[in-house]
Design a protein around this motif. Structure first.
Motif, PDB file in Angstrom:
ATOM      1  N   GLY A  49       0.787  -1.229   0.000  1.00  0.00           N
ATOM      2  CA  GLY A  49       0.000   0.000   0.000  1.00  0.00           C
ATOM      3  C   GLY A  49       0.813   1.271   0.000  1.00  0.00           C
ATOM      4  N   ASP A  50       2.123   1.198   0.248  1.00  0.00           N
ATOM      5  CA  ASP A  50       2.993   2.379   0.208  1.00  0.00           C
ATOM      6  C   ASP A  50       3.559   2.544  -1.196  1.00  0.00           C
ATOM      7  OD1 ASP A  50       2.538   2.848   2.821  1.00  0.00           O
ATOM      8  OD2 ASP A  50       4.502   2.153   3.551  1.00  0.00           O
ATOM      9  N   ALA A  51       3.432   3.737  -1.741  1.00  0.00           N
ATOM     10  CA  ALA A  51       3.840   3.972  -3.128  1.00  0.00           C
ATOM     11  C   ALA A  51       5.325   4.262  -3.241  1.00  0.00           C
ATOM     12  CB  ALA A  51       3.046   5.131  -3.715  1.00  0.00           C
ATOM     13  N   ILE A  52       5.916   3.822  -4.359  1.00  0.00           N
ATOM     14  CA  ILE A  52       7.251   4.263  -4.767  1.00  0.00           C
ATOM     15  C   ILE A  52       7.030   5.189  -5.960  1.00  0.00           C
ATOM     16  CG2 ILE A  52       9.483   3.573  -5.732  1.00  0.00           C
ATOM     17  CD1 ILE A  52       9.183   0.916  -4.295  1.00  0.00           C
ATOM     18  N   GLU A  53       7.418   6.451  -5.799  1.00  0.00           N
ATOM     19  CA  GLU A  53       7.124   7.453  -6.816  1.00  0.00           C
ATOM     20  C   GLU A  53       8.116   7.374  -7.976  1.00  0.00           C
ATOM     21  OE1 GLU A  53       7.120  11.155  -4.775  1.00  0.00           O
ATOM     22  OE2 GLU A  53       5.384  10.640  -3.515  1.00  0.00           O
ATOM     23  N   GLU A  54       7.616   7.772  -9.146  1.00  0.00           N
ATOM     24  CA  GLU A  54       8.431   7.710 -10.354  1.00  0.00           C
ATOM     25  C   GLU A  54       9.687   8.559 -10.222  1.00  0.00           C
ATOM     26  OE1 GLU A  54       7.477   7.860 -15.059  1.00  0.00           O
ATOM     27  OE2 GLU A  54       6.880   9.631 -13.921  1.00  0.00           O
ATOM     28  N   GLN A  55       9.552   9.758  -9.636  1.00  0.00           N
ATOM     29  CA  GLN A  55      10.711  10.642  -9.519  1.00  0.00           C
ATOM     30  C   GLN A  55      11.780  10.038  -8.619  1.00  0.00           C
ATOM     31  OE1 GLN A  55      11.075  13.479 -11.380  1.00  0.00           O
ATOM     32  NE2 GLN A  55      13.182  13.260 -10.662  1.00  0.00           N
ATOM     33  N   GLU A  56      11.337   9.316  -7.585  1.00  0.00           N
ATOM     34  CA  GLU A  56      12.291   8.644  -6.697  1.00  0.00           C
ATOM     35  C   GLU A  56      13.110   7.619  -7.476  1.00  0.00           C
ATOM     36  OE1 GLU A  56      12.280   5.920  -2.597  1.00  0.00           O
ATOM     37  OE2 GLU A  56      10.391   6.553  -3.525  1.00  0.00           O
ATOM     38  N   MET A  57      12.430   6.861  -8.347  1.00  0.00           N
ATOM     39  CA  MET A  57      13.149   5.863  -9.141  1.00  0.00           C
ATOM     40  C   MET A  57      14.064   6.529 -10.161  1.00  0.00           C
ATOM     41  SD  MET A  57      11.818   2.662 -11.464  1.00  0.00           S
ATOM     42  CE  MET A  57      11.666   3.610 -12.977  1.00  0.00           C
ATOM     43  N   LEU A  58      13.594   7.595 -10.804  1.00  0.00           N
ATOM     44  CA  LEU A  58      14.426   8.280 -11.797  1.00  0.00           C
ATOM     45  C   LEU A  58      15.694   8.826 -11.155  1.00  0.00           C
ATOM     46  CD1 LEU A  58      11.692  10.200 -13.844  1.00  0.00           C
ATOM     47  CD2 LEU A  58      12.957   8.153 -14.524  1.00  0.00           C
ATOM     48  N   ASN A  59      15.561   9.393  -9.953  1.00  0.00           N
ATOM     49  CA  ASN A  59      16.736   9.901  -9.243  1.00  0.00           C
ATOM     50  C   ASN A  59      17.697   8.761  -8.897  1.00  0.00           C
ATOM     51  OD1 ASN A  59      15.798  12.529  -9.319  1.00  0.00           O
ATOM     52  ND2 ASN A  59      14.879  12.444  -7.286  1.00  0.00           N
ATOM     53  N   ALA A  60      17.138   7.631  -8.469  1.00  0.00           N
ATOM     54  CA  ALA A  60      17.976   6.477  -8.117  1.00  0.00           C
ATOM     55  C   ALA A  60      18.677   5.912  -9.345  1.00  0.00           C
ATOM     56  CB  ALA A  60      17.131   5.397  -7.440  1.00  0.00           C
ATOM     57  N   VAL A  61      17.969   5.874 -10.484  1.00  0.00           N
ATOM     58  CA  VAL A  61      18.577   5.402 -11.735  1.00  0.00           C
ATOM     59  C   VAL A  61      19.728   6.325 -12.128  1.00  0.00           C
ATOM     60  CG1 VAL A  61      18.201   5.134 -14.215  1.00  0.00           C
ATOM     61  CG2 VAL A  61      16.541   4.202 -12.599  1.00  0.00           C
ATOM     62  N   LYS A  62      19.505   7.625 -11.986  1.00  0.00           N
ATOM     63  CA  LYS A  62      20.547   8.600 -12.336  1.00  0.00           C
ATOM     64  C   LYS A  62      21.781   8.404 -11.462  1.00  0.00           C
ATOM     65  CE  LYS A  62      21.441  13.590 -12.470  1.00  0.00           C
ATOM     66  NZ  LYS A  62      20.876  14.945 -12.187  1.00  0.00           N
ATOM     67  N   ARG A  63      21.553   8.198 -10.161  1.00  0.00           N
ATOM     68  CA  ARG A  63      22.684   7.993  -9.250  1.00  0.00           C
ATOM     69  C   ARG A  63      23.443   6.717  -9.603  1.00  0.00           C
ATOM     70  NH1 ARG A  63      18.872   9.914  -5.528  1.00  0.00           N
ATOM     71  NH2 ARG A  63      18.254   7.820  -4.915  1.00  0.00           N
ATOM     72  N   GLN A  64      22.705   5.633  -9.883  1.00  0.00           N
ATOM     73  CA  GLN A  64      23.351   4.369 -10.193  1.00  0.00           C
ATOM     74  C   GLN A  64      24.121   4.444 -11.505  1.00  0.00           C
ATOM     75  OE1 GLN A  64      23.523   1.878  -8.061  1.00  0.00           O
ATOM     76  NE2 GLN A  64      24.850   0.752  -9.457  1.00  0.00           N
ATOM     77  N   ARG A  65      23.559   5.153 -12.481  1.00  0.00           N
ATOM     78  CA  ARG A  65      24.244   5.329 -13.759  1.00  0.00           C
ATOM     79  C   ARG A  65      25.566   6.078 -13.555  1.00  0.00           C
ATOM     80  NH1 ARG A  65      23.250   5.894 -19.292  1.00  0.00           N
ATOM     81  NH2 ARG A  65      21.105   5.179 -19.066  1.00  0.00           N
ATOM     82  N   SER A  66      25.528   7.126 -12.754  1.00  0.00           N
ATOM     83  CA  SER A  66      26.747   7.901 -12.488  1.00  0.00           C
ATOM     84  C   SER A  66      27.808   7.039 -11.818  1.00  0.00           C
ATOM     85  CB  SER A  66      26.422   9.109 -11.590  1.00  0.00           C
ATOM     86  OG  SER A  66      25.560   9.990 -12.255  1.00  0.00           O
ATOM     87  N   ILE A  67      27.370   6.181 -10.892  1.00  0.00           N
ATOM     88  CA  ILE A  67      28.312   5.289 -10.208  1.00  0.00           C
ATOM     89  C   ILE A  67      28.956   4.329 -11.203  1.00  0.00           C
ATOM     90  CG2 ILE A  67      28.477   3.389  -8.553  1.00  0.00           C
ATOM     91  CD1 ILE A  67      26.308   4.855  -6.919  1.00  0.00           C
TER      92      ILE A  67
END
Length: 628
Positions: A49-67
């Motif tokens: 029931g707790d949402a994971i927001e799209e922007q949260e995932m996009l930010n995480a993808v960006k961080r992982q890509r940079s790493i």
């Protein structure tokens, strides 16, 4: 030293002031998300029931890509975006499950502890001190606001509490320790037969047609690197200090305003005698002992001699209890309060702190020193220039960022800001030196915005004091290499592949012969090698290739008078046939208790990690997870 621990745990005014600084940072910069509830927020998943927001995932993808781009040889085109998003989303779901579990368990992590941990984070510090600008820059580049970053750290800290809870609750039995000790000390008698690839390579003949065919089928692997010639404008704060012009009156005003920063504070030289209160010694016992020591000193005995004899602070006892000169706020509160009420030469009665009972003597005082303006002239000039250079740097960087959008090239911007256009020369994605090696620069340079559309980049923050804007001056696309250029390289590839296949084949033949009962000398002659015999090797054998040791200890224990055989391939391409003839288990009871204790800790930690992993897997199995 014990007294150093006292210093580390100090809660003086300076520490409280610094913690206050980080609270101000959040107050000033952390409330930008207050209106986000006014518009619908896209979601990518729901976990119980707790949402994971799209922007949260996009930010995480960006961080992982940079790493990935900064910590490896990965190129942007090598990254599978779909796979990366799936991996990141799976990680976010795991985090969400752990956060929910932490809440269900009532775990808590205080704001004060969060702030103190962030203050101690090295990446947020400049010259060993927390820097609010550095903090904001780094978390912003990672896609966080101060409040969102703080919440992420809070949740991760609570998740670690779960992990630590499993680790702390596990134990191992004496029989498990003895078995592990026996295995860790086990010795084996082995013989190994090396089949060296270097002896095979010179016998390999490669047909020219095979080289042609390999080139035809692997042509995409033999290409030139894509290259670009960058031009750029740079602003360094250090370069702006010479541009600062000021009147002497301004420097004097700066001196008066910043006076507190130049004052050398009062320092007090303390000496002490400590009697610890701990699990073995009660407060009453420690007090009785310190009072007896106090009577000796009041009765005329030398403080330093008594301290050397009786103090339980090993760091100062050898010095007669002397702690040297220290500014206010160095020690814990009870110690500081007692010290502040002394005059030079005076001794306290027993003082209780969180470490035990102290007798504290004030040995001397260095008064606060207020340096005169003329004495600080050179430092004031440097500090004032740096202060004003910071203002120039911020203003000039802001203007550079603005003009990068307005001008079609860098020449006009350079004239406007009094800069010069620099160039890198031809560089590829694999460049390792110069500012072009920065992952932010490379990502911008090879983006469609610069490479295809010909735009200037956004302002790139190489670090807090160095900003650039880049533009692609020229571009050389990747292109296939001619056959004549790569012919020799392909020949080497094919020779290596054939040689590796040959040594593996030879090793397999040797194993078949050994298992069929052939004598070892015949097997060695057939393989063109010689056996190396080693008795009593351990798992930590330093003189042997670790891959051989690992393979030898993976083989089953041989029956009496028999042997077990196997093989392994070394990193250099050599094949090794291994024979284990005897296994010797040592008596675990002879292992020193200290080593048993360490082994017990390792085994318990391993059990704890396994239990934690099972706990996480259980959360996922029982959870209601929906991906959108």
């Amino acid at each position: 030293m014990l007294i150093q621990e006292m210093r580390n745990r100090s809660h003086g005014i300076v520490a409280k002031f610094i913690v206050g600084m980080i609270i101000i940072v959040f107050a000033l910069f952390g409330f930008g998300s207050i209106t986000t509830f006014l518009v619908p927020v896209p979601k990518v998943a729901s976990v119980n029931g707790d949402a994971i927001e799209e922007q949260e995932m996009l930010n995480a993808v960006k961080r992982q890509r940079s790493i990935l781009l900064s910590n490896s040889q990965s190129r942007p085109e090598d990254i599978d975006d779909d796979r990366l998003r799936q991996m990141v989303l799976s990680d976010l779901i795991d985090r969400k499950l752990l956060n929910q579990a932490a809440s269900d368990l009532g775990l808590y992590f205080s704001d004060r502890k969060l702030d103190e941990d962030m203050l101690r984070t090295p990446s947020f510090q400049i010259d060993g001190e927390f820097n609010a600008d550095q903090f904001r820059l780094l978390i912003r580049s990672a896609g966080y606001t101060p409040l969102s970053y703080r919440e992420v750290i809070r949740q991760e800290s609570k998740s670690r509490q779960i992990n630590h809870g499993f680790a702390a609750s596990e134990f191992v039995t004496p029989s498990e320790i003895n078995l592990a000790a026996s295995l860790s000390q086990q010795l084996r008698n082995i013989a190994y037969l090396p089949i060296k690839i270097e002896n095979v390579r010179h016998d390999v003949n490669i047909d020219e047609q095979a080289i042609v065919e390999y080139y035809a089928s692997h042509r995409s692997e033999f290409v030139t690197e894509e290259e670009i010639d960058l031009e750029y404008l740079e602003i360094r704060k250090a370069d702006l200090t010479e541009e600062v012009v000021y009147e002497q009156s301004a420097l004097r005003s700066f001196y008066e305003e910043a006076m507190d920063g130049y004052v050398q504070p009062e320092e007090r030289r303390a000496a002490h005698i400590l009697i610890e209160v701990n699990a073995e010694v009660t407060a009453a016992q420690a007090k009785e002992k310190i009072e007896a020591i106090y009577k000796r000193i009041v009765g005329g005995e030398d403080f330093a001699a008594v301290a050397k004899e009786t103090s339980e602070d090993p760091g100062s006892a050898e010095l007669g209890g002397d702690l040297g000169y220290n500014p206010q706020g160095t020690f814990v509160e009870a110690f500081e309060e007692a010290l502040d009420n002394l005059t030079p030469g005076q001794l306290t009665e027993p003082v209780l702190s969180e470490f035990g009972y102290h007798l504290i003597k004030l040995m001397g005082i260095k008064e606060a020193v207020v340096p005169l303006f003329d004495e600080l002239a050179e430092k004031l000039d440097k500090d004032y220039r740096l202060l004003k250079a910071e203002e120039l740097f911020v203003a000039k960087s802001s203007k550079l960022s603005e003009l990068a959008y307005e001008f079609p090239d860098l020449e006009g911007i350079a004239i406007e800001l009094g800069l010069s256009v620099e160039t890198t020369g031809w560089v590829s994605r694999s460049v390792t030196e110069g500012f072009a090696a920065n992952s932010q620069v490379m990502n911008a340079a090879f983006s469609d915005d610069l490479l295809k559309d010909g735009n200037n980049s956004d302002l790139i923050e190489i670090d807090t004091d160095y900003h650039v804007v880049v533009r692609v001056k020229d571009h050389k696309p990747s292109d296939a290499k001619e056959f004549t250029v790569v012919q020799s390289e392909i020949r080497d590839i094919l020779i290596e592949a054939a040689a590796r296949a040959k040594v593996i084949e030879t090793a397999e033949e040797a194993l078949v012969l050994l298992k069929s009962g052939s004598i070892t000398r015949f097997v060695a002659d057939n393989a063109g090698s010689r056996w190396v015999v080693l008795d009593g090797i351990s798992r930590q054998q330093r003189e042997l290739d670790p891959q051989i040791t690992l393979a030898a200890f993976r083989l089953a224990r041989p029956a009496e008078g028999e042997k077990t055989v196997g093989s392994t391939i070394l990193g250099n391409g050599d094949a090794v046939v291994i024979s284990v003839t005897k296994v010797i288990n040592k008596d675990a009871s002879k292992l020193p208790e200290a080593e048993k204790k360490g082994l017990s800790g390792l085994l318990a930690a391993g059990k704890g990690n396994l239990a934690y992993t099972e706990f996480r897997n259980g959360l996922k199995v029982s959870a209601d997870i929906e991906r959108f």
